[in-house]
Design an enzyme around this catalytic site. Structure first.
Site, PDB file in Angstrom:
ATOM      1  N   GLY A  94       0.830  -1.197   0.000  1.00 49.72           N
ATOM      2  CA  GLY A  94       0.000   0.000   0.000  1.00 49.72           C
ATOM      3  C   GLY A  94       0.863   1.244   0.000  1.00 49.72           C
ATOM      4  N   PRO A  95       0.217   2.393  -0.204  1.00 50.30           N
ATOM      5  CA  PRO A  95       0.980   3.644  -0.251  1.00 50.30           C
ATOM      6  C   PRO A  95       1.620   3.968   1.099  1.00 50.30           C
ATOM      7  CG  PRO A  95      -1.390   4.031  -0.445  1.00 50.30           C
ATOM      8  CD  PRO A  95      -1.206   2.570  -0.436  1.00 50.30           C
ATOM      9  N   PRO A  96       2.555   4.901   1.123  1.00 52.70           N
ATOM     10  CA  PRO A  96       3.235   5.209   2.374  1.00 52.70           C
ATOM     11  C   PRO A  96       2.270   5.817   3.390  1.00 52.70           C
ATOM     12  CG  PRO A  96       4.314   6.282   0.513  1.00 52.70           C
ATOM     13  CD  PRO A  96       3.053   5.720   0.007  1.00 52.70           C
ATOM     14  N   GLY A  97       2.557   5.565   4.661  1.00 51.81           N
ATOM     15  CA  GLY A  97       1.807   6.215   5.731  1.00 51.81           C
ATOM     16  C   GLY A  97       0.452   5.620   6.012  1.00 51.81           C
ATOM     17  N   VAL A  98       0.153   4.439   5.458  1.00 52.03           N
ATOM     18  CA  VAL A  98      -1.149   3.853   5.734  1.00 52.03           C
ATOM     19  C   VAL A  98      -1.096   2.865   6.899  1.00 52.03           C
ATOM     20  CG1 VAL A  98      -2.139   4.168   3.451  1.00 52.03           C
ATOM     21  CG2 VAL A  98      -0.811   2.109   3.957  1.00 52.03           C
ATOM     22  N   GLY A  99       0.087   2.727   7.495  1.00 53.44           N
ATOM     23  CA  GLY A  99       0.178   1.904   8.705  1.00 53.44           C
ATOM     24  C   GLY A  99       0.758   0.521   8.505  1.00 53.44           C
ATOM     25  N   LYS A 100       1.483   0.299   7.402  1.00 51.34           N
ATOM     26  CA  LYS A 100       2.055  -1.037   7.167  1.00 51.34           C
ATOM     27  C   LYS A 100       3.056  -1.396   8.265  1.00 51.34           C
ATOM     28  CE  LYS A 100       3.570   0.109   3.097  1.00 51.34           C
ATOM     29  NZ  LYS A 100       3.092   1.510   3.015  1.00 51.34           N
ATOM     30  N   THR A 101       3.976  -0.465   8.492  1.00 45.38           N
ATOM     31  CA  THR A 101       5.000  -0.735   9.497  1.00 45.38           C
ATOM     32  C   THR A 101       4.373  -0.847  10.876  1.00 45.38           C
ATOM     33  OG1 THR A 101       6.385   0.705   8.193  1.00 45.38           O
ATOM     34  CG2 THR A 101       7.220   0.064  10.336  1.00 45.38           C
TER      35      THR A 101
ATOM     36  N   LYS B 125      -8.026   5.804  -6.478  1.00 42.48           N
ATOM     37  CA  LYS B 125      -8.262   6.862  -7.451  1.00 42.48           C
ATOM     38  C   LYS B 125      -9.458   7.711  -7.042  1.00 42.48           C
ATOM     39  CE  LYS B 125      -6.210   4.397 -11.292  1.00 42.48           C
ATOM     40  NZ  LYS B 125      -6.455   3.577 -12.476  1.00 42.48           N
TER      41      LYS B 125
ATOM     42  N   SER C 229      -4.058   2.933 -17.680  1.00 36.54           N
ATOM     43  CA  SER C 229      -5.344   3.481 -17.249  1.00 36.54           C
ATOM     44  C   SER C 229      -5.556   4.940 -17.638  1.00 36.54           C
ATOM     45  CB  SER C 229      -5.513   3.303 -15.746  1.00 36.54           C
ATOM     46  OG  SER C 229      -4.640   4.161 -15.072  1.00 36.54           O
TER      47      SER C 229
HETATM   48  P1  ADP Z   1       3.781   2.777   6.292  1.00 33.78           P
HETATM   49  O1  ADP Z   1       4.668   1.759   6.897  1.00 33.78           O
HETATM   50  O2  ADP Z   1       2.607   2.197   5.589  1.00 33.78           O
HETATM   51  O3  ADP Z   1       4.485   3.776   5.459  1.00 33.78           O
HETATM   52  P2  ADP Z   1       3.479   3.697   8.997  1.00 33.78           P
HETATM   53  O4  ADP Z   1       3.191   2.386   9.599  1.00 33.78           O
HETATM   54  O5  ADP Z   1       4.807   4.272   9.145  1.00 33.78           O
HETATM   55  O6  ADP Z   1       3.110   3.623   7.464  1.00 33.78           O
HETATM   56  O7  ADP Z   1       2.368   4.725   9.520  1.00 33.78           O
HETATM   57  C1  ADP Z   1       2.601   6.079   9.684  1.00 33.78           C
HETATM   58  C2  ADP Z   1       1.959   6.554  10.966  1.00 33.78           C
HETATM   59  O8  ADP Z   1       0.572   6.528  10.884  1.00 33.78           O
HETATM   60  C3  ADP Z   1       2.317   5.711  12.142  1.00 33.78           C
HETATM   61  O9  ADP Z   1       2.588   6.521  13.238  1.00 33.78           O
HETATM   62  C4  ADP Z   1       1.051   4.902  12.372  1.00 33.78           C
HETATM   63  O10 ADP Z   1       0.907   4.547  13.710  1.00 33.78           O
HETATM   64  C5  ADP Z   1      -0.030   5.829  11.935  1.00 33.78           C
HETATM   65  N1  ADP Z   1      -1.195   5.096  11.427  1.00 33.78           N
HETATM   66  C6  ADP Z   1      -1.374   4.650  10.168  1.00 33.78           C
HETATM   67  N2  ADP Z   1      -2.570   4.022  10.053  1.00 33.78           N
HETATM   68  C7  ADP Z   1      -3.151   4.070  11.258  1.00 33.78           C
HETATM   69  C8  ADP Z   1      -4.407   3.591  11.783  1.00 33.78           C
HETATM   70  N3  ADP Z   1      -5.305   2.936  11.015  1.00 33.78           N
HETATM   71  N4  ADP Z   1      -4.671   3.808  13.078  1.00 33.78           N
HETATM   72  C9  ADP Z   1      -3.784   4.474  13.848  1.00 33.78           C
HETATM   73  N5  ADP Z   1      -2.611   4.962  13.437  1.00 33.78           N
HETATM   74  C10 ADP Z   1      -2.296   4.761  12.151  1.00 33.78           C
END
Ligand code: ADP
Length: 768
Positions: free
Chosen positions: A349-356, A716, A673
């Site tokens: 998924g895109p960055p910042g969606v909580g993968k890590t 999108k 697309s």
């Molecule tokens: P990724 O690895 O996808 O780039 P991160 O895991 O680093 O994203 O997430 C970025 C920040 O957003 C983290 O501090 C994370 O805890 C927070 N975050 C993302 N999704 C959620 C969620 N659904 N609920 C709570 N916090 C979230």
């Protein structure tokens, strides 16, 4: 003189007195003292014989051997406690014929044992051999005293010789008694011969044992001496001899695999033979430190109850229901199978969606350690598998380094950005990763630096990627893909309210009463200061607000800061993105808004086309991928073929150059697309009719004008929603994907489903 004589009897414990010898002993029993008194009152002669059992106090006539020796009392010394020390000289052997008690003493009537001689030559022969044996005994250290050996040596009478031997040899009382009693000289000599032989044998044995013992002692001493010397050398050279012992102890206590332990001990012994200043010494020292830092036996205990694990998962993240559900299933199976053949999860998924953060939440839920390793930009296999330690500055690869950090054999190990590895001449890192992720091979993973197998089979690997396109197929094969899409505006607001604000307040040392951020301010931050699929910039902006608040509150005047949409710009500066973002400001000719799905989530693209006088050339700019270029050509061909339908003179194409440009040239773009968007912009350019600014579109085009479905519709749609677009043209075949789109987005966007590009033109271009 009569054959029989009366003598007081003195019973001795554990001792036989022979004629021709002088012996000293103490006496204390009443019966003995009476006998001595009896003798002292008479001619000082006394008959001594041995007691059969030396520990018996009270004796009767049955308790003594009946043969003994008549001795002369030479000296009597009084000792404390009524005891006497006697010195006696043996005179002749005698046998008791009668025994009586008189004045508290035994009195024995004895008959002398006269020697009975046999064959003189036989006697002589035995006598000589005995003497021969004695010579050997003399020449070495015997258990017999020196005096004893000397007097035996001097002695020339066979019977006297036997007496002396009986006296000096260390033999049992019974053997001594036998020698004493026997009247026949030959027999006595024969016995002596054997006893001397035994003595010699014993001596030889002792010598042999002594030699072995000495050898052992000498060897120990030698080793000890050498070690001491080595220590001295080490001290002199300034290195610590204790270091070696300490390391050895640590290695043995570490619980390594046998192979690893042997390897370490070998390297340690190599190291201790080196000078501390030598570079090789250092290499080995660092190696041993690495080995000792690895978690060979350490392991954490998994959370007992699945329900507890699920609670942690729930608590850590907002929304993401499907993902949490899938992870719960995964954990349930993991608990049942103990992790055997569990698939490797890949969060895409895109960055910042909580993968890590989901991955670290999995670790927390299971009660395991968490390590994260970024694979972004890894090109060299050695980065995964390590360099041989013969290289200067060699180190283990990232996997082993991660295991060291984890301090446990069963951590959750996150391999971040697995889609960003690439390979060059130095070997493909994907090959090494394949081995790491393969349950059949990873129990004996060999890092080139560590050189011995390390068990990775208990590790729970999780990977992340922004897109699946660049992950090598064999790796992709091993993994189970879990997609995380971007968040809607509302979801972002909730995440901020429930998690991010608290977290950032805490990180900046603010109490919840000191800083409040209103919903309006949050909406403003999301819309005006961030443009993303995830929440990473949002988190950064909130952090910035908290920092500013900390400064303001430290000023002392204000106790509390409430952030609203009104005072936001005083904290964050002017807004960066206008509502409506990159949507076209007006209806324009030759420009259309497309929707794309990139690694950073959904985004909008403005496609610009200009038709100019020329020779029919096509120019494509803006870092377009091959697939995108091909779909541009397909769009042109379709319009050329159907030009009359749209009122275009077909000859115009030969005299016109077409330039298609997709702005923001720095971002690579690819995929089919954008097909219908390019077609729309081209047609608009040729017909000089403007495209509606409020419409965006996505769909693949075929030569015959069909619109084919595309991927990433949710992303999108979110992107279109972000920039305030109300009409979105989508392929009819994507209708099923509309369900995935959050209701709030569906409510505000009108999705126009189309099957052919003609419908696209009619909806998007004014006046067609
Ligand atoms: P990724 O690895 O996808 O780039 P991160 O895991 O680093 O994203 O997430 C970025 C920040 O957003 C983290 O501090 C994370 O805890 C927070 N975050 C993302 N999704 C959620 C969620 N659904 N609920 C709570 N916090 C979230």
């Amino acid at each position: 003189m009569s054959k029989f004589q009366d003598y007081p009897l003195l019973a001795l414990r554990g001792r036989v007195v022979f004629p021709n010898t002088t012996v000293n002993f103490d006496v204390g029993r009443m019966i003995s003292l009476s006998a001595v008194k009896y003798a002292a009152d008479g001619d000082s002669r006394i008959f001594v014989c041995a007691q059969k059992q030396s520990d018996k106090e009270e004796i009767t006539d049955d308790d003594i051997f009946t043969s003994g020796t008549v001795v002369k009392l030479r000296q009597i010394t009084r000792l404390p406690g009524n005891n006497l020390r006697l010195s006696v000289e043996g005179l002749f052997r005698a046998t008791v014929r009668q025994l009586r008690k008189e004045n508290g003493a035994f009195v024995a009537t004895v008959e002398e044992i006269a020697p009975v001689h046999g064959d003189p030559s036989l006697e002589e022969a035995y006598f000589r051999t005995s003497k021969e044996i004695l010579k050997e005994i003399t020449s070495s250290d015997s258990r017999m005293s020196k005096d004893g050996v000397a007097s035996l040596d001097k002695c020339s009478d066979p019977d006297e010789f036997v007496n002396l031997a009986g006296h000096y040899l260390q033999i049992k009382v019974e053997q001594k008694q036998e020698l004493l009693e026997c009247p026949r000289t030959v027999e006595r000599l024969k016995m002596t011969d054997k006893l001397l032989n035994d003595e010699l044998e014993i001596m030889r044995l002792e010598r042999k044992i002594n030699a072995v013992v000495r050898q052992n002692i000498e060897k120990n001493q030698k080793e000890y001496y050498l070690r001491e010397q080595l220590k001295a050398i080490h001290t002199e050279l300034g290195d610590d001899g204790e270091e070696r012992d300490e390391l050895e102890e640590k290695i043995k206590a570490k619980g390594m695999s046998e192979e690893a332990e042997n390897k370490c001990l070998k390297e340690l012994s190599r190291m201790s033979r080196m000078q501390t200043s030598s570079p090789d010494y250092n290499v080995l020292r660092v190696y041993l430190d690495w080995m000792l830092d690895l978690p060979w036996g350490e392991q954490t205990q998994d959370t007992e109850k699945l329900s507890d694990a699920v609670k942690v998962l729930e608590a850590d993240h907002y929304g993401l229901e499907k993902i949490k559900e899938r992870i719960t299933e995964y954990l349930a199976v993991l608990k049942r199978t103990g992790g055997m053949n569990a698939p490797i999860l890949c969060f895409v998924g895109p960055p910042g969606v909580g993968k890590t953060s989901i991955a670290s939440s999995v670790a927390r839920a299971l009660g395991r350690k968490f390590v994260r390793m970024s694979l972004g930009g890894v090109k060299d296999e050695a980065e995964v598998r390590g360099h041989r330690k013969t290289y200067v500055g060699a180190m283990p690869g990232r996997i082993i380094s991660g295991m060291k950090k984890a301090c446990s054999l069963n951590p959750v190990f996150l391999l971040d950005e697995i889609d960003k590895i690439s390979s060059d001449l130095r070997g493909d890192p994907a090959d090494a990763l394949l081995e790491v992720l393969d349950p059949a091979q990873n129990s004996t993973f060999i890092d080139r630096y560590i050189e011995v197998p390390f068990d990775l089979s208990k590790v729970l690997f999780i990977t992340t990627a922004n897109s699946l396109d660049t992950i090598p197929a064999p790796l992709l094969d091993r993994m189970e893909i879990i997609e995380l899409t971007g968040y809607t505006h509302e979801e972002k607001r909730e995440i901020a309210k429930r998690y991010l604000i608290d977290r950032k307040r805490q990180a900046n040392g603010l109490k919840s009463t000191e800083l409040t951020i209103s919903d309006g301010a949050l909406d403003e931050i999301i819309e005006g200061y961030t443009m993303e699929a995830g929440v990473r910039s949002l988190e950064r902006r909130i952090d910035a607000v908290c920092r500013k608040a900390a400064v303001k509150l430290s000023g002392g005047k204000a106790k509390k800061l409430s952030v609203t949409e009104k005072n936001l710009d005083s904290l964050l500066g002017a807004r960066r993105y206008e509502r409506g973002g990159k949507a076209l400001k007006e209806d324009e000719v030759g420009a259309a808004t497309g929707l794309a799905w990139t690694a950073v989530g959904g985004t909008t693209l403005t496609i610009e086309v200009s038709a100019m006088h020329g020779k029919g050339d096509v120019l494509l700019t803006g870092k377009l991928g091959d697939v995108m270029k091909e779909s541009a050509r397909a769009a042109i061909s379709y319009i050329r073929t159907n030009s009359s339908q749209y009122g275009i003179d077909s000859s115009v194409f030969e005299k016109t150059d077409i330039h298609i440009h997709v702005p923001e040239g720095a971002t690579p773009k690819d995929g089919p697309s954008a097909g219908i968007t390019m077609a729309t912009a081209i047609l608009s350019a040729f017909t000089h009719k403007p495209v509606k600014k409020s419409i965006a579109m996505t769909g693949e085009i075929t030569l015959r004008g069909k619109v084919l479905p595309i991927g990433g519709l949710k992303e999108k749609a979110l992107a279109a929603h972000r920039i305030g677009i109300h009409d979105v043209i989508i392929p009819a075949d994507n209708k099923k994907d509309l369900e995935e789109i959050p209701q709030s987005v569906r409510d505000s966007i009108n999705f126009i489903e189309v099957t052919d590009v003609d419908a696209v033109f009619r909806n998007a271009i004014l006046g067609i």
